[in-house]
Design an enzyme around this catalytic site. Structure first.
Site, PDB file in Angstrom:
ATOM      1  N   CYS A 107      -2.878   7.895   7.690  1.00  0.00           N
ATOM      2  CA  CYS A 107      -3.433   6.537   7.648  1.00  0.00           C
ATOM      3  C   CYS A 107      -2.444   5.551   8.273  1.00  0.00           C
ATOM      4  O   CYS A 107      -1.242   5.809   8.328  1.00  0.00           O
ATOM      5  CB  CYS A 107      -3.705   6.106   6.209  1.00  0.00           C
TER       6      CYS A 107
ATOM      7  N   THR B  44       0.843  -1.184   0.000  1.00  0.00           N
ATOM      8  CA  THR B  44       0.000   0.000   0.000  1.00  0.00           C
ATOM      9  C   THR B  44       0.884   1.241   0.000  1.00  0.00           C
ATOM     10  O   THR B  44       1.984   1.234   0.543  1.00  0.00           O
ATOM     11  CB  THR B  44      -1.009   0.013   1.180  1.00  0.00           C
TER      12      THR B  44
ATOM     13  N   HIS C 165      -5.458  -0.752   5.043  1.00  0.00           N
ATOM     14  CA  HIS C 165      -5.058   0.653   4.937  1.00  0.00           C
ATOM     15  C   HIS C 165      -6.163   1.453   5.634  1.00  0.00           C
ATOM     16  O   HIS C 165      -7.191   1.766   5.040  1.00  0.00           O
ATOM     17  CB  HIS C 165      -4.930   1.045   3.462  1.00  0.00           C
TER      18      HIS C 165
END
Length: 164
Positions: free
Chosen positions: A31, A25, A48
Site C-alpha cells: 500500500c 497510518t 492509505h
C-alpha cells in the site's frame, strides 16, 4: 512523534487534519501512504491506498479510498472544502513495497510499484509535485504526518525512523 491530537487513517481510508493534528497510518506494505499539504493554511491530508485502479473494483459497496485513481480526487475535494488551494499543495508518499519476491512476476503481482506509479500519475494530472518519497523496497512502514510542520515521519523495523 507523539501527539495528543492523533487522526488515525485505516487501510483503504483517508482523512484530513488541521490545527497541528497528526495523521497516522500503519501497515504500509504494498500500500501507499500518500500525503498532501497546504503549507499556508496548514491543512494536511492522508490516503492509505491499497490498489492502483478502481477498474478492478468488484465490491458491492464501492470504497473510493481503496484505489489511487479515486482516493486522491476525494482527498483533494475534502482538503479544498477545508480551505486548501490545489496550487499550493505538495505531496509526500511512502510504501509501495514489493513484499513478496516471485520469479517470473506478472504485472498483477507488482502491486506496490503499480500503486506508486498510479499515485504519481494522478498527482501529475492535478499538477501536484511530489516533494519527497520513501517508496519501494521489501519492508513495511508506519507513517505520521504533522499538519503543523508538514513533516512526514516514516518508521520501519529495518531502518528505524526518518523524516522527510
Amino acid at each position: 512523534m507523539i501527539q495528543q491530537n492523533l487522526v488515525k487513517v485505516g487501510m483503504a481510508d483517508l482523512n484530513i487534519a488541521t490545527d497541528g493534528a497528526v495523521l497516522k497510518t500503519t501497515g504500509l506494505g504494498s500500500c501507499v501512504g500518500l500525503t498532501l499539504y497546504d503549507p499556508i493554511k496548514k491543512i494536511a491530508g492522508m490516503a492509505h491506498v491499497m490498489l492502483p485502479s478502481s477498474d478492478i473494483a468488484r465490491e458491492t459497496t464501492f470504497n473510493f479510498a481503496k484505489y489511487a485513481d479515486t482516493a486522491i480526487p476525494e482527498l483533494l475535494d475534502r482538503m479544498i472544502a477545508a480551505g486548501a488551494h490545489v496550487v499550493r499543495l505538495k505531496a509526500k508518499m511512502a510504501g509501495g513495497a514489493q513484499m513478496f519476491a516471485m520469479s517470473g512476476q506478472t504485472d498483477s503481482l507488482r502491486i506496490g510499484p503499480r500503486n506508486v506509479e498510479s499515485c504519481t500519475a494522478v498527482l501529475n494530472r492535478f499538477k501536484i509535485p511530489i516533494v519527497a518519497q520513501d517508496t519501494g523496497g521489501s519492508f513495511g512502514r508506519t507513517i505520521e504526518f504533522d499538519s503543523a510542520k508538514g513533516m512526514l515521519a516514516i518508521r520501519s523495523v529495518q531502518f528505524g525512523t526518518k523524516e522527510i
